[in-house]
Design an enzyme around this catalytic site. Structure first.
Site, short mmCIF file in Angstrom:
data_model
loop_
_atom_site.label_atom_id
_atom_site.label_comp_id
_atom_site.label_asym_id
_atom_site.label_seq_id
_atom_site.Cartn_x
_atom_site.Cartn_y
_atom_site.Cartn_z
N LYS A 272 38.86 31.07 38.44
CA LYS A 272 39.12 31.63 37.34
C LYS A 272 40.29 32.44 37.15
CE LYS A 272 37.62 34.77 33.33
NZ LYS A 272 36.27 35.35 32.81
N ASP A 277 42.01 39.84 30.10
CA ASP A 277 40.84 39.29 29.25
C ASP A 277 40.61 40.53 27.87
OD1 ASP A 277 38.84 38.44 27.58
OD2 ASP A 277 37.33 38.44 29.28
N LYS A 284 37.16 43.28 22.77
CA LYS A 284 36.34 44.31 23.69
C LYS A 284 36.50 45.62 23.19
CE LYS A 284 36.36 41.56 28.01
NZ LYS A 284 34.85 41.44 28.24
N ASP A 295 40.48 40.12 35.73
CA ASP A 295 39.59 38.73 35.54
C ASP A 295 40.41 37.56 36.04
OD1 ASP A 295 37.39 37.79 34.15
OD2 ASP A 295 38.30 37.51 32.34
N ASP A 355 35.21 35.99 23.60
CA ASP A 355 35.26 36.64 24.81
C ASP A 355 34.34 35.73 25.96
OD1 ASP A 355 35.73 38.63 26.82
OD2 ASP A 355 34.20 40.13 25.84
N GLU A 357 35.53 33.31 27.28
CA GLU A 357 36.39 32.21 27.65
C GLU A 357 36.60 31.70 28.75
OE1 GLU A 357 36.68 35.35 28.05
OE2 GLU A 357 37.92 35.35 30.17
N ARG A 359 34.25 30.28 30.86
CA ARG A 359 33.52 29.05 31.05
C ARG A 359 34.63 28.00 30.27
NH1 ARG A 359 28.77 31.49 28.27
NH2 ARG A 359 29.37 33.40 29.19
#
Ligand code: BES
Ligand code: MN
Ligand code: ZN
Length: 508
Positions: A272, A277, A284, A295, A355, A357, A359
């Protein structure tokens, strides 16, 4: 820098000479014969040192007369405790790594530039392992990121050691050299992953992943391909495109290929690469949001491992690395809750929370990678869920897999690296939490079992191929406290797990 020396420790005139001593029941700390033995005995009698883990003592040979430590020419001598002998190979390896890390940290605070380390030959491990873990501990603990700070020699509490010399301590030199090289390469790669992760969101963008991979490919003779927005549109990668549509930074899908021979099985790695993020429209909270520059640690780990693969060129295996890279920001064009996207391969997904995201971008990369490269096994690494921190804290990486052999291989690789994994279950009951009324799947499954439902989403895109998912959200940053892992900073986790796995498994 680290290198082997055949100079006698007693002739070493540098800043610091390091010895290790194990803890023994009742008896004096276990220490090699020679001039330091007397010093260890003195410290032990005074009750100051018994070889416990983390324990150290320092002395200055120039202060003592001839016959004992006075024979040494080093400016300082440091003796580091190894603790009681561990029960198994992973525990013994970790003991060596931790003691070496303690030595490097101490050397750093002494501002020693040139350090000679005598290997702890008494540890019940093959010489190769002793050298490997010493090199790892030294180099990982010596890491520092100060690209964005003015240097102020007056104020520095620690200065990294410039040069480590390793002395074999009487162990077979050939094995020691091999082990040192394995350890040094793995540690340098983990530090390169830390470097990427330490860069802020404006210093490491999706394009940085692409540039880095291209350079790596050129240096090590691998193949690199980078898909931009246009290419991803043609392929129908609605996950990566959807997540990226709220930000000005263009997304990238970075592909790095190591090929030994066509007939060999392929291992597919997916990391990833979310370079920042913010959560998107499901934004968030402000507190701690700066941490979300980390991230991208899965992508960093995968590229860093490829750095070593390209160098070591293992026979019998092909390795392909994929890094879907994008930001997740709440721009005017951003994905909205309720939107439906179409992944690579045609599966539709209802976005409940923007959020979730990770996956979405991994699903495209997994589906595309599996279809294109027909791998024998797939491993993905991702800072995927806050839930894994609730479940396992910062001490273990979550492991989810559809294949026991692959899972066991990774558990072992993790133990050998001092980066333990803990396996969590998968199953149709968790997949059910992702059923959508309007699309093939939805992107969140509610609070219960958040780490598992995230993995269940990924599983939808891997089919029958042996696959393992490492949720590193708790361990990529602020990993469990130890001498060779920086506090409140990226750990470089996963790099050495992957390398141990690749070095030990031919996949055939
Ligand atoms: N990148 C985060 C996961 C994360 C959280 C990493 C904390 C490191 C520290 C991921 O994209 C995320 O936001 N996950 C959500 C999923 C939820 C909305 C289903 C989470 O875990 O809260
Ligand atoms: Mn998120
Ligand atoms: Zn994320």
């Amino acid at each position: 820098m680290i290198e082997l020396t055949d100079r006698k420790p007693r002739e070493f005139k540098g800043d610091l000479l390091v010895y290790f001593a194990g803890e023994r029941e009742k008896k004096m700390a276990d220490c090699p014969a020679g001039p330091v033995r007397k010093a260890v005995r003195t410290a032990w009698k005074a009750g100051d040192f018994s070889g416990r883990k983390g324990e150290t003592f320092l002395f200055y040979p120039a202060m003592s007369g001839p016959g004992g430590a006075g024979e040494l020419r080093a400016r300082r001598v440091l003796v580091v405790g190894l603790g009681k002998p561990g029960d198994d190979i992973p525990a013994l390896r970790e003991q060596v790594r931790i003691a070496a890390g303690t030595a490097a940290a101490r050397a750093g605070s002494l501002k020693a530039d040139k350090v000679l380390v005598v290997l702890p030959a008494g540890v019940e491990l093959p010489p190769e392992d002793i050298a490997e873990c010493t090199a790892e501990g030294l180099l990982l603990a010596n890491y520092r990121f100060d690209r964005y700070r003015k240097a102020d020699p007056e104020k520095e509490e620690r200065v990294p050691v410039g040069r480590f010399l390793l002395h074999d301590g009487g162990l077979a030199t050939g094995s020691v050299r091999r082990g040192m090289e394995l350890g040094a390469r793995a540690a340098r790669a983990a530090c390169s992953a830390r470097d990427m992760a330490n860069e802020p969101g404006n210093g490491w963008t999706p394009s940085s992943f692409a540039d880095h991979a291209r350079k790596l490919a050129r240096r090590t003779d691998m193949k690199c391909r980078v898909l931009d927005r246009g290419a991803m549109k043609k392929l129908g990668m609605g996950g990566i495109l959807g997540v990226s549509q709220g930000s000005a930074q263009p997304p990238r899908l970075v592909i790095l290929e190591y090929r030994s021979a066509k007939k060999n099985p392929t291992l597919l790695l997916v990391g990833k690469g979310l370079t920042f993020d913010a959560g998107g429209i499901s934004i968030k909270p402000a507190a701690g949001m700066e941490e979300m520059k980390y991230d991208m640690c899965g992508g960093a780990a995968v590229l860093a491992a490829m750095e070593v693969v390209g160098r070591e060129k293992p026979s019998g295996i092909n390795v392909v690395a994929l890094v879907p890279a994008t930001e997740n920001l709440p721009g005017g064009a951003a994905l909205k809750p309720g939107d439906i996207i179409t992944h690579y391969g045609g599966t539709t997904s209802e976005i409940i929370n923007t959020d979730a995201e990770g996956r979405l971008i991994l699903a495209d990369a997994l589906a595309y990678g599996i279809e294109t490269y027909r791998p024998k096994a797939v491993i993905d690494l991702a800072t995927l869920t806050g839930a894994v921190i609730i479940g396992l804290g910062h001490h273990r990486t979550g492991l989810l897999a559809n294949d026991d052999t692959l899972a066991d291989g990774l558990l072992e690789a993790g133990d050998l690296a001092g980066e333990p994994l803990w396996r969590l279950p998968l199953g149709p009951e968790y997949r059910k939490q992702l059923d959508s009324e309007v699309a093939d799947i939805k992107n969140t499954g509610g609070r219960p079992a958040g780490t598992i439902t995230a993995a269940a989403y990924l599983q939808e895109f891997v089919g029958e191929v042996p696959w393992a998912h490492l949720d590193i959200a708790g361990t990529a940053w602020n990993f469990t406290e130890k001498s060779y892992v920086p506090k409140k900073a990226p750990s470089g986790i996963g790099v050495r797990i992957l390398l141990n796995f690749i070095r030990r498994h031919s996949l055939t």
